[in-house]
Design a protein around this motif. Structure first.
Motif, PDB file in Angstrom:
ATOM      1  N   ALA A  96      19.359  35.380  42.034  1.00 22.47           N
ATOM      2  CA  ALA A  96      20.139  33.957  42.589  1.00 22.47           C
ATOM      3  C   ALA A  96      21.369  34.286  43.185  1.00 22.47           C
ATOM      4  N   VAL A  97      22.367  35.362  42.692  1.00 21.35           N
ATOM      5  CA  VAL A  97      23.308  35.955  43.136  1.00 21.35           C
ATOM      6  C   VAL A  97      23.252  36.398  44.303  1.00 21.35           C
ATOM      7  N   LEU A  98      22.459  37.448  44.601  1.00 19.23           N
ATOM      8  CA  LEU A  98      22.163  37.872  45.930  1.00 19.23           C
ATOM      9  C   LEU A  98      21.766  37.090  46.797  1.00 19.23           C
ATOM     10  N   GLU A  99      21.102  35.990  46.606  1.00 21.31           N
ATOM     11  CA  GLU A  99      20.764  35.057  47.505  1.00 21.31           C
ATOM     12  C   GLU A  99      21.577  34.202  47.924  1.00 21.31           C
ATOM     13  N   ALA A 100      22.815  33.858  47.143  1.00 16.16           N
ATOM     14  CA  ALA A 100      23.655  33.018  47.566  1.00 16.16           C
ATOM     15  C   ALA A 100      24.843  33.905  48.391  1.00 16.16           C
ATOM     16  N   VAL A 101      24.804  35.179  48.119  1.00 21.49           N
ATOM     17  CA  VAL A 101      25.542  36.127  48.651  1.00 21.49           C
ATOM     18  C   VAL A 101      25.190  36.164  50.357  1.00 21.49           C
ATOM     19  N   GLU A 102      23.733  36.292  50.511  1.00 19.39           N
ATOM     20  CA  GLU A 102      23.022  36.304  51.564  1.00 19.39           C
ATOM     21  C   GLU A 102      23.278  34.921  52.635  1.00 19.39           C
ATOM     22  N   ASP A 103      23.335  33.786  51.736  1.00 20.83           N
ATOM     23  CA  ASP A 103      23.418  32.442  52.347  1.00 20.83           C
ATOM     24  C   ASP A 103      24.940  32.253  52.850  1.00 20.83           C
ATOM     25  N   GLY A 104      25.680  32.949  52.401  1.00 21.20           N
ATOM     26  CA  GLY A 104      27.153  32.846  52.389  1.00 21.20           C
ATOM     27  C   GLY A 104      27.653  31.688  51.330  1.00 21.20           C
ATOM     28  N   ASP A 105      27.036  31.474  50.376  1.00 21.17           N
ATOM     29  CA  ASP A 105      27.635  30.791  49.268  1.00 21.17           C
ATOM     30  C   ASP A 105      28.654  31.261  48.341  1.00 21.17           C
ATOM     31  N   ILE A 106      28.238  32.747  48.364  1.00 25.83           N
ATOM     32  CA  ILE A 106      29.116  33.411  47.533  1.00 25.83           C
ATOM     33  C   ILE A 106      29.850  34.345  48.479  1.00 25.83           C
ATOM     34  N   SER A 107      31.245  34.436  48.428  1.00 22.77           N
ATOM     35  CA  SER A 107      31.759  35.194  49.529  1.00 22.77           C
ATOM     36  C   SER A 107      31.640  36.852  49.389  1.00 22.77           C
ATOM     37  N   ALA A 108      31.371  37.403  50.716  1.00 20.47           N
ATOM     38  CA  ALA A 108      31.190  38.851  50.788  1.00 20.47           C
ATOM     39  C   ALA A 108      32.186  39.512  49.856  1.00 20.47           C
ATOM     40  N   SER A 109      33.507  39.177  50.392  1.00 17.89           N
ATOM     41  CA  SER A 109      34.567  39.674  49.498  1.00 17.89           C
ATOM     42  C   SER A 109      34.635  39.976  48.223  1.00 17.89           C
ATOM     43  N   ARG A 110      34.427  38.629  47.604  1.00 19.15           N
ATOM     44  CA  ARG A 110      34.254  38.492  46.073  1.00 19.15           C
ATOM     45  C   ARG A 110      33.148  39.291  45.562  1.00 19.15           C
ATOM     46  N   TYR A 111      31.741  39.441  46.212  1.00 18.44           N
ATOM     47  CA  TYR A 111      30.780  40.293  45.651  1.00 18.44           C
ATOM     48  C   TYR A 111      31.151  41.646  45.985  1.00 18.44           C
ATOM     49  N   ASP A 112      31.950  42.129  46.869  1.00 16.26           N
ATOM     50  CA  ASP A 112      32.506  43.507  47.127  1.00 16.26           C
ATOM     51  C   ASP A 112      33.393  43.867  45.748  1.00 16.26           C
ATOM     52  N   SER A 113      34.071  42.915  45.219  1.00 14.71           N
ATOM     53  CA  SER A 113      34.819  43.096  44.401  1.00 14.71           C
ATOM     54  C   SER A 113      34.047  43.255  42.962  1.00 14.71           C
ATOM     55  N   TYR A 114      33.009  42.339  42.864  1.00 19.33           N
ATOM     56  CA  TYR A 114      32.056  42.591  41.556  1.00 19.33           C
ATOM     57  C   TYR A 114      31.538  44.011  41.541  1.00 19.33           C
ATOM     58  N   LEU A 115      31.045  44.541  42.756  1.00 12.91           N
ATOM     59  CA  LEU A 115      30.517  45.980  42.758  1.00 12.91           C
ATOM     60  C   LEU A 115      31.510  46.993  42.469  1.00 12.91           C
ATOM     61  N   SER A 116      32.529  46.831  42.980  1.00 13.00           N
ATOM     62  CA  SER A 116      33.753  47.743  42.717  1.00 13.00           C
ATOM     63  C   SER A 116      34.003  47.891  41.462  1.00 13.00           C
ATOM     64  N   ILE A 117      34.250  46.702  40.679  1.00 17.97           N
ATOM     65  CA  ILE A 117      34.573  46.899  39.349  1.00 17.97           C
ATOM     66  C   ILE A 117      33.359  47.232  38.534  1.00 17.97           C
ATOM     67  N   TYR A 118      32.288  46.993  38.951  1.00 18.06           N
ATOM     68  CA  TYR A 118      31.011  47.324  38.267  1.00 18.06           C
ATOM     69  C   TYR A 118      30.558  48.578  38.268  1.00 18.06           C
ATOM     70  N   HIS A 119      31.024  49.380  39.232  1.00 16.77           N
ATOM     71  CA  HIS A 119      30.954  50.932  39.427  1.00 16.77           C
ATOM     72  C   HIS A 119      32.214  51.437  38.970  1.00 16.77           C
ATOM     73  N   GLY A 120      33.213  50.861  38.663  1.00 14.88           N
ATOM     74  CA  GLY A 120      34.424  51.586  37.937  1.00 14.88           C
ATOM     75  C   GLY A 120      35.292  51.926  38.871  1.00 14.88           C
ATOM     76  N   ASN A 121      35.459  51.354  40.201  1.00 16.58           N
ATOM     77  CA  ASN A 121      36.408  51.773  40.943  1.00 16.58           C
ATOM     78  C   ASN A 121      37.436  50.646  40.569  1.00 16.58           C
ATOM     79  N   ASP A 122      37.946  50.635  39.617  1.00 19.60           N
ATOM     80  CA  ASP A 122      38.575  49.208  39.382  1.00 19.60           C
ATOM     81  C   ASP A 122      40.210  49.441  39.469  1.00 19.60           C
ATOM     82  N   THR A 123      40.826  50.750  39.903  1.00 20.24           N
ATOM     83  CA  THR A 123      42.149  50.688  39.478  1.00 20.24           C
ATOM     84  C   THR A 123      42.889  50.794  41.100  1.00 20.24           C
ATOM     85  N   ARG A 124      41.846  50.531  42.254  1.00 22.60           N
ATOM     86  CA  ARG A 124      42.530  50.637  43.352  1.00 22.60           C
ATOM     87  C   ARG A 124      43.514  49.350  43.584  1.00 22.60           C
ATOM     88  N   SER A 125      44.643  49.546  44.460  1.00 18.24           N
ATOM     89  CA  SER A 125      45.442  48.382  44.847  1.00 18.24           C
ATOM     90  C   SER A 125      45.178  47.895  45.911  1.00 18.24           C
TER      91      SER A 125
END
Ligand SMILES: Nc1nc2c(ncn2[C@@H]2O[C@H](COP(=O)(O)OP(=O)(O)OP(=O)(O)O)[C@@H](O)[C@H]2O)c(=O)[nH]1
Ligand SMILES: [Mg+2]
Ligand SMILES: [Zn+2]
Length: 306
Positions: free
Chosen positions: A277-306
């Motif tokens: 349901a999350v990916l669906e909302a990203v595709e529909d633009g109901d969840i912002s791409a930038s927020r989802y990018d942040s999710y992926l970045s933190i998920y994969h541990g790239n979490d210290t970039r400024s």
């Protein structure tokens, strides 16, 4: 004697007792925060027990009372160590500038995720509005819409020109508020605009061009005459996230949290699963791409970039 830590330089702490007396304190004994190694065992906002020493206004901290919550970050150089920015908060605001210096969306999201994970209501204060071009103001409106739609209060101010300050002041009443953000975004200037008697040291124009330079070097709590207090902190360059399991990360994005019960699989990671349901909302633009990018970045541990 019970007291509140109002200032922390790392080795010395200022503690204010219930009778309104201030003590310069050192720590005696060991203090631990769950299983986390911290560079500062005691932080501004902590309630502690102190024992006065022979010298006037000098005491030792002997006990740390349990914290309601706190905001913590991974130290930049010592990856196993963490730093507590402040404790026992009612809310935390990130001061954001889109130029001089630049605050990235990733940095904003890491701050908000940290606040969610540690149960601190958070919001954004966009500063230096006097410097914004028309184009900059449009970008600002997009950001504001994005974060307000998720539920984070946003404010627009010029700390230098003292515009927009009343709305922020009203939000602070009767609350303990942490102010954080990159060095040079205007945290101390903003607090001076809210509480003129605070008279905090602020940077000169040349300072903020060099991100390594910090004008504020220790955290300090300032009382508000109308009730509540505000905590100035040194600028942070990076906001490393600690102590969040991959599986729970989605819970700290409110717009994902409210949709994930609709995912087909209960252990959905929201990365490539069918029926997510999350990916669906990203595709529909109901969840912002930038927020989802942040999710992926933190998920994969790239979490210290400024
Ligand atoms: N043009 C403009 N400049 C501002 C504004 N607010 C702050 N500044 C300037 O930005 C610089 C940094 O301000 P500070 O308040 O010292 O920033 P800080 O966030 O406390 O920085 P650290 O203490 O290093 O973390 C100073 O030169 C301020 O005068 C604003 O609203 N507009
Ligand atoms: Mg400062
Ligand atoms: Zn999913």
């Amino acid at each position: 004697m019970k007291g509140l830590v109002t200032k922390s330089t790392g080795s010395w702490y200022q503690v204010l007792t219930d009778e309104g007396k201030a003590y310069d304190c050192r720590i005696k004994g060991k203090f631990r925060t769950k299983d986390i190694q911290t560079t500062n065992p005691v932080a501004v906002g902590d309630w502690v027990e102190i024992e006065p020493e022979n010298e006037p206004n000098v005491a030792v901290i002997t006990l740390l009372h349990e914290r309601k919550n706190y905001i913590i970050r991974k130290s930049v150089n010592l990856s196993k160590q963490a730093q507590i920015l402040a404790a026992n908060l009612d809310q935390a605001f990130l001061v954001v500038t889109l130029a001089s210096p630049y605050t990235s969306l990733g940095f904003i999201d890491r701050f908000l995720v940290t606040a969610e994970a540690y149960d601190v209501p958070a919001g954004l204060i966009f500063n230096k509005l006097d410097l914004f071009s028309d184009e900059g103001l449009e970008i600002l409106q997009d950001y504001r819409l994005l974060y307000e739609s998720i539920g984070y209060p946003c404010f627009e101010v010029s700390a230098l020109r003292k515009t927009g300050i009343e709305a922020v002041s009203a939000q602070l009443k009767d609350k303990v508020t942490l102010i954080s953000g990159h060095s040079g975004v205007g945290k101390s200037t903003l607090i001076n605009a809210i509480v003129p008697r605070a008279d905090l040291r602020t940077g000169t124009i040349s300072d903020w061009s060099d991100k390594g330079k910090h004008t504020t070097t220790f955290a300090e709590m300032i009382g508000l005459t109308y009730g509540g207090s505000i905590i100035d902190t040194p600028g942070i360059r990076e906001l490393g996230i600690i102590d969040i399991e991959q599986q729970e990360l989605g819970h700290y994005f409110p717009e994902m949290r409210e949709r994930m019960h609709n995912c087909r699989f209960s252990n959905c990671r929201h990365i490539n699963e069918p029926g997510c349901a999350v990916l669906e909302a990203v595709e529909d633009g109901d969840i912002s791409a930038s927020r989802y990018d942040s999710y992926l970045s933190i998920y994969h541990g790239n979490d210290t970039r400024s």
